[in-house]
Design a protein around this motif. Structure first.
Motif, PDB file in Angstrom:
ATOM      1  N   VAL A  59      11.529  13.580  -8.494  1.00 11.22           N
ATOM      2  CA  VAL A  59      10.151  14.009  -8.742  1.00 11.22           C
ATOM      3  C   VAL A  59       9.700  15.054  -7.717  1.00 11.22           C
ATOM      4  CG1 VAL A  59       9.130  12.097  -7.423  1.00 11.22           C
ATOM      5  CG2 VAL A  59       7.822  13.158  -9.265  1.00 11.22           C
ATOM      6  N   MET A  60      10.246  14.964  -6.498  1.00  5.23           N
ATOM      7  CA  MET A  60       9.887  15.931  -5.461  1.00  5.23           C
ATOM      8  C   MET A  60      10.465  17.311  -5.800  1.00  5.23           C
ATOM      9  SD  MET A  60       8.197  14.400  -2.862  1.00  5.23           S
ATOM     10  CE  MET A  60       8.571  15.292  -1.367  1.00  5.23           C
TER      11      MET A  60
ATOM     12  N   ARG B 120       5.407  -2.378   1.565  1.00  3.45           N
ATOM     13  CA  ARG B 120       4.522  -3.394   0.977  1.00  3.45           C
ATOM     14  C   ARG B 120       5.313  -4.650   0.603  1.00  3.45           C
ATOM     15  NH1 ARG B 120       2.924  -4.338  -4.538  1.00  3.45           N
ATOM     16  NH2 ARG B 120       0.946  -5.471  -4.595  1.00  3.45           N
TER      17      ARG B 120
ATOM     18  N   ALA C  20      -4.153   8.085  -1.415  1.00  5.27           N
ATOM     19  CA  ALA C  20      -5.163   7.193  -2.008  1.00  5.27           C
ATOM     20  C   ALA C  20      -4.903   5.723  -1.695  1.00  5.27           C
ATOM     21  CB  ALA C  20      -5.234   7.407  -3.521  1.00  5.27           C
ATOM     22  N   VAL C  21      -3.698   5.416  -1.246  1.00  7.39           N
ATOM     23  CA  VAL C  21      -3.375   4.037  -0.879  1.00  7.39           C
ATOM     24  C   VAL C  21      -4.283   3.547   0.263  1.00  7.39           C
ATOM     25  CG1 VAL C  21      -1.567   4.554   0.812  1.00  7.39           C
ATOM     26  CG2 VAL C  21      -1.397   2.499  -0.541  1.00  7.39           C
TER      27      VAL C  21
ATOM     28  N   THR D 109      10.267   3.779   1.512  1.00  9.64           N
ATOM     29  CA  THR D 109       9.013   4.429   1.136  1.00  9.64           C
ATOM     30  C   THR D 109       7.835   3.508   1.443  1.00  9.64           C
ATOM     31  OG1 THR D 109       9.288   3.465  -1.028  1.00  9.64           O
ATOM     32  CG2 THR D 109      10.127   5.701  -0.731  1.00  9.64           C
TER      33      THR D 109
ATOM     34  N   ARG E 293      -7.327   3.506   0.292  1.00 14.56           N
ATOM     35  CA  ARG E 293      -8.450   2.733  -0.278  1.00 14.56           C
ATOM     36  C   ARG E 293      -8.166   1.233  -0.202  1.00 14.56           C
ATOM     37  NH1 ARG E 293      -9.835   2.939  -5.549  1.00 14.56           N
ATOM     38  NH2 ARG E 293     -11.858   2.147  -4.976  1.00 14.56           N
ATOM     39  N   GLN E 294      -6.895   0.883  -0.419  1.00 10.85           N
ATOM     40  CA  GLN E 294      -6.532  -0.532  -0.278  1.00 10.85           C
ATOM     41  C   GLN E 294      -6.696  -0.990   1.161  1.00 10.85           C
ATOM     42  OE1 GLN E 294      -2.820  -2.130  -1.927  1.00 10.85           O
ATOM     43  NE2 GLN E 294      -2.565  -0.082  -2.790  1.00 10.85           N
TER      44      GLN E 294
ATOM     45  N   PRO F  73       5.756   1.979  -0.671  1.00 15.02           N
ATOM     46  CA  PRO F  73       5.765   0.697  -1.401  1.00 15.02           C
ATOM     47  C   PRO F  73       6.836  -0.286  -0.930  1.00 15.02           C
ATOM     48  CG  PRO F  73       6.368   2.508  -2.849  1.00 15.02           C
ATOM     49  CD  PRO F  73       5.847   3.110  -1.590  1.00 15.02           C
TER      50      PRO F  73
ATOM     51  N   ASP G 287      -1.193  18.088   0.574  1.00 14.50           N
ATOM     52  CA  ASP G 287      -1.381  18.342  -0.864  1.00 14.50           C
ATOM     53  C   ASP G 287      -0.933  17.143  -1.706  1.00 14.50           C
ATOM     54  OD1 ASP G 287       1.278  18.629  -0.279  1.00 14.50           O
ATOM     55  OD2 ASP G 287       1.593  20.378  -1.562  1.00 14.50           O
ATOM     56  N   HIS G 288      -0.697  16.019  -1.075  1.00 14.69           N
ATOM     57  CA  HIS G 288      -0.366  14.793  -1.807  1.00 14.69           C
ATOM     58  C   HIS G 288      -1.482  13.766  -1.645  1.00 14.69           C
ATOM     59  CE1 HIS G 288       4.285  15.236  -2.438  1.00 14.69           C
ATOM     60  NE2 HIS G 288       3.568  16.067  -3.159  1.00 14.69           N
ATOM     61  N   GLN G 289      -2.675  14.165  -2.049  1.00 13.89           N
ATOM     62  CA  GLN G 289      -3.825  13.278  -1.898  1.00 13.89           C
ATOM     63  C   GLN G 289      -3.676  11.998  -2.719  1.00 13.89           C
ATOM     64  OE1 GLN G 289      -6.472  13.586   0.274  1.00 13.89           O
ATOM     65  NE2 GLN G 289      -5.186  15.217   1.086  1.00 13.89           N
ATOM     66  N   GLY G 290      -2.969  12.093  -3.841  1.00 15.75           N
ATOM     67  CA  GLY G 290      -2.758  10.894  -4.661  1.00 15.75           C
ATOM     68  C   GLY G 290      -1.990   9.823  -3.895  1.00 15.75           C
ATOM     69  N   THR G 291      -1.039  10.261  -3.064  1.00 15.84           N
ATOM     70  CA  THR G 291      -0.284   9.317  -2.239  1.00 15.84           C
ATOM     71  C   THR G 291      -1.172   8.743  -1.142  1.00 15.84           C
ATOM     72  OG1 THR G 291       1.664  10.656  -2.659  1.00 15.84           O
ATOM     73  CG2 THR G 291       1.837   9.061  -0.874  1.00 15.84           C
TER      74      THR G 291
ATOM     75  N   GLU H 243       8.501  18.871  -8.698  1.00 14.64           N
ATOM     76  CA  GLU H 243       7.209  19.402  -8.267  1.00 14.64           C
ATOM     77  C   GLU H 243       7.314  20.871  -7.852  1.00 14.64           C
ATOM     78  OE1 GLU H 243       3.645  18.080  -5.198  1.00 14.64           O
ATOM     79  OE2 GLU H 243       5.617  17.195  -4.988  1.00 14.64           O
TER      80      GLU H 243
END
Lengths: 154, 410
Positions: free
Chosen positions: B202-203, B335, B56-57, B330, B59-60, B332, B50-54, B206
């Motif tokens: 933030v977790m 990265r 989305a990385v 995490t 795509r990079q 990032p 349920d964390h599709q936004g996360t 939620e």
């Protein structure tokens, strides 16, 4: 018209979008991409139109690469009169309370230092179905069309 | 600069490293090798459905393969299909970015009872990892031990009602399993006081979206440190939330002493501030950290290498991500590390054109490539059910078969 796409990123998604905006507009504008981590607010110029692309990280905070820039802005508190900018925010609507707050905070800071926001702040939801470039490119093209036509300097 | 670099592990740290290397040196050949037939590792199989936004990385990472020229060699398990020595001798530099996929065991009496489930094992099953075990029966009173984001992820997923998974890629098996659960209470237990808990605020915030729960906890103490204040505020705002049927009870600052039960879990014996007590439990989920699954000899390699060298383990051998650091940090952060490690590798790279490179994979009949992944991706998205963005193919065999039909319009 000179255009600078300035990005604040944490995971790299805002950087990727900034790069997409640059690619899409480089035929029409003299355009470059700069990480906010490599930019001092004093280097902003009234000769350039600035497009801020900024994500949100953590609990509605600015992404890592935008933090030093924002801290410097907050410290000086003015000096941006004559600077024009547009802002695009990346976020995740799963976190509704703080959705795209990073870009919101950045825009407020820029305005509080005297800069002028052009157009509406536009946002993209990472949990949604559309791609950020499909939202951002038409949005920024529209904004840049408001300015008198300067063909790309040869 | 030309030259050939192998990265073992195509998860976020491996992909970020490939991205950084190719940004600095676009002519490099960068080959990502993964034990699974598909790329993206933890982003696909660890980040919650349920964390599709996360997610989305990815795509990079897709661009790293599609535009920067990184190559993918999937279903290649180092130690089974090829040895590390074979890979290392075929490449100018090799990077181990295989992550940490095993659960740290619970070292207290009863920690080996059958109803003690590690978070990695459970997360893989929820994400339909091809090697996952069957989802177990948690009973009416599961206890989650751990106070990091992984613990909160599992708590959230166990508490969501079916509609709250709209837009996720939660598979039909896990969806049915969650719907069949009859959980009445979930106790989430942390050793440290609330202010020192490891989850991100933030977790916790939620959780306030969930309709199925009602939350109880002792009102946490106060703190003067800003980061701790954020955490405590998030907990304070969550306290008392909801009128749902599942009671979620947060407990802080208590030490687990033993898992109670002869043949099955009946409770968790803990030492609280002043006394011992038993928290009744039908199962125990441990989210207390990860460790190497023993592949690649991680512990020996890491112990032998001096730390703080940008992930260097040996001549022409480097490490990245959790494999390098241990289970913290995490996506990032990996990265940022990747950018440093890429610079170090390039500064030390000696190119030997005689090295074999990717030809060492030619003899492996079931090795998958990026085109194969794209085929899998199309099929998975094409077969997604209503309310879902993807339906994963769940077996290794089927993933390989679909990958072999690459480029075909099925």
């Amino acid at each position: 018209m000179k255009v600078s796409v300035l990005y604040g990123t944490e995971t790299g998604n805002a950087e990727m979008l900034a790069d997409d905006i640059r690619s899409a507009l480089c035929g029409k504008h003299d355009i470059n991409c700069i990480n906010l981590a490599d930019l001092d607010p004093g280097a902003l110029s009234s000769e350039t139109f600035h497009v801020f692309v900024c994500s949100t990280y953590g609990d509605g905070e600015l992404p890592a690469s935008a933090k030093p820039f924002a801290e410097e802005l907050a410290r000086t508190g003015d000096g941006l009169s004559g600077i024009q900018f547009a802002v695009f925010g990346l976020g995740d609507a799963e976190y509704a309370e703080t959705f795209t707050h990073g870009s919101l905070k950045l825009a407020e800071l820029l305005k509080s230092c005297g800069a002028t926001q052009v157009g509406e702040r536009m946002t993209h939801d990472a949990s949604g179905d559309c791609l950020p470039e499909d939202v951002a490119v038409p949005w920024i093209s529209e904004i840049l069309n408001q300015f008198p036509v300067h063909s790309k300097e040869m | 600069m030309s030259g050939q670099i192998a990265i073992v592990g195509a998860g976020p740290s491996g992909c970020y490293l490939a991205q950084a290397l190719l940004k600095l040196a676009p002519d490099l050949k960068v080959d990502l090798i993964d034990a699974l037939p598909v790329p993206f590792g933890l982003t696909r199989y660890g980040v919650a459905a349920d964390h599709q936004g996360t997610k989305a990385v990815t795509r990079q990472f897709a661009r790293t393969f599609e535009r920067q020229g990184a190559r993918f060699f999937g279903n290649v398990r180092v130690g089974r299909d090829l040895s590390l020595a074979q890979i290392s001798s075929a490449y100018d530099a090799t990077v181990l970015a295989a992550g940490l996929s095993s659960d740290r065991p619970l070292d207290i009496p009863g920690g080996d009872l059958p109803q003690v489930y590690g978070s990695a094992r459970l997360t893989r099953a929820l994400n339909e990892h091809p090697d996952a075990v069957t989802l177990p029966d948690l009973g009416a009173h599961p206890v989650i031990l751990g106070n990091g984001n992984v613990a909160v992820d599992l708590l959230r997923i166990l508490c969501k009602n079916p509609a709250e998974f709209d837009g996720s890629d939660l598979g039909p098996g896990p969806t049915a399993w969650l719907a069949a659960n009859n959980i009445e209470t979930i106790t989430i237990v942390g050793r440290s006081p609330a202010a020192k808990a490891k989850f991100d605020p933030v977790m916790v915030r939620e959780l306030r979206k969930l309709e199925n729960i009602h939350v109880t906890m002792d009102e946490p103490e106060s703190s003067s440190a800003p980061e701790e204040q954020k955490k405590l505020q998030a907990l304070h705002d969550l306290n008392g939330h909801g009128t749902g049927s599942v009671r979620v009870n947060f407990r802080f600052g208590i030490q687990p002493l033993a898992v109670e039960g002869d043949s099955r879990v009946t409770g968790l014996r803990v030492a609280a501030v002043e006394s011992e007590e038993i928290i009744g439990a039908t199962s125990l989920i441990t989210a207390i950290g990860f460790m190497s699954d023993g592949d690649l000899n991680r512990d020996t390699l890491i112990t032998k290498a001096a730390p703080q060298q940008g992930g260097k383990l040996d001549e022409r051998l480097y490490s990245a991500g959790w494999f390098r650091h241990g289970p913290r940090g995490t996506i990032p952060q990996s990265r940022a590390d990747a950018q440093d490690t890429a610079a170090l590798i390039l500064s030390e790279l000696t190119i030997d054109p005689a090295r074999m490179g990717a030809t060492i994979f030619a003899e492996l009949p079931d090795c998958t490539d990026y085109l194969g992944w794209q085929q899998i991706d199309r099929v998975e998205q094409g077969q997604s059910l209503p309310g879902r963005c993807r339906q994963k193919i769940t077996s290794t065999k089927k993933l390989i078969n679909v990958a072999k039909q690459r480029g075909q319009n099925l």
